[in-house]
Scaffold this active site. Structure first.
Site, mmCIF file in Angstrom:
data_model
loop_
_atom_site.group_PDB
_atom_site.id
_atom_site.type_symbol
_atom_site.label_atom_id
_atom_site.label_comp_id
_atom_site.label_asym_id
_atom_site.label_seq_id
_atom_site.Cartn_x
_atom_site.Cartn_y
_atom_site.Cartn_z
ATOM 1 N N VAL A 47 0.845 -1.203 0.000
ATOM 2 C CA VAL A 47 0.000 0.000 0.000
ATOM 3 C C VAL A 47 0.878 1.250 0.000
ATOM 4 C CG1 VAL A 47 -1.747 1.310 1.287
ATOM 5 C CG2 VAL A 47 -1.908 -1.183 1.158
ATOM 6 N N CYS A 48 1.996 1.203 0.701
ATOM 7 C CA CYS A 48 2.865 2.378 0.854
ATOM 8 C C CYS A 48 3.273 3.021 -0.468
ATOM 9 C CB CYS A 48 4.104 2.028 1.687
ATOM 10 S SG CYS A 48 3.713 1.424 3.338
#
Length: 188
Positions: A47-48
């Site tokens: 997700v980062c």
């Protein structure tokens, strides 16, 4: 101990990666303009990079608004460079990527995951005096939205420039604001 809205950021000094160079950054470098501290768990994750890439896509607009972005994870500045060099998404980042291997900054902001050595997914909007104006913390699997971050910064900047006015829900730049008063009680 976490930093809350209206708290002043705490002193820090760290190494960072920015636009092909290693630089030193401290809280003194942050003062004087608006800042976003964008904490995330770790480089080379899932997700980062989507979040960091989303912020990168809006970085020019943020700079026009006198906002500097500081992404922060407990990785080193060396790892940030390696990620920047190997990922197309991260490779477009022009903002400062703070290394926080000691966890000092993450702990100062109160977003260290206990026993894990990783930062929570957290965003802090900081005014030119180093005072936190907004805090957002989401669960691991919930990515943030740079457009909403921009909206919040515009609202914070508007309120700072217009004492006595406030921005209602879903306020967008150019829309009407409110001037709280006794006359408004019960009328909204």
């Amino acid at each position: 101990m976490s930093i809350n809205v209206n708290s002043k950021i705490k002193p820090f000094k760290t190494q960072a990666y920015k636009q092909g160079k290693f630089i030193e950054v401290s809280e003194q470098d942050v003062l004087g303009s608006w800042a976003v501290f964008f904490f995330y768990p770790a480089d080379f994750t899932f997700v980062c990079p989507t979040e960091l890439g989303d912020v990168a896509d809006h970085y020019e607009e943020l700079r026009r608004m006198d906002v500097e972005v500081y992404s922060v994870s407990t990785d080193t500045h060396f790892v940030h460079k390696a990620w920047h060099d190997t990922s197309d998404t991260i490779g477009k980042i022009q903002y400062t990527m703070l290394g926080d291997a000691s966890g000092a900054i993450t702990n100062n902001f109160g977003v260290m995951r206990e026993g894990m050595g990783l930062a929570d997914r957290a965003t802090f909007i900081v005014d030119p005096d180093g005072i936190v104006q907004s805090v957002e913390i989401t669960a691991e699997g919930i990515g943030r939205n740079a457009k909403e971050l921009l909206r919040k910064i515009k609202a914070a900047q508007y309120v700072a420039a217009h004492p006595g006015e406030v921005c209602p829900a879903k306020w967008e730049e150019g829309e009407l604001t409110l001037a709280p008063s006794l006359d408004l009680v019960g009328k909204i």
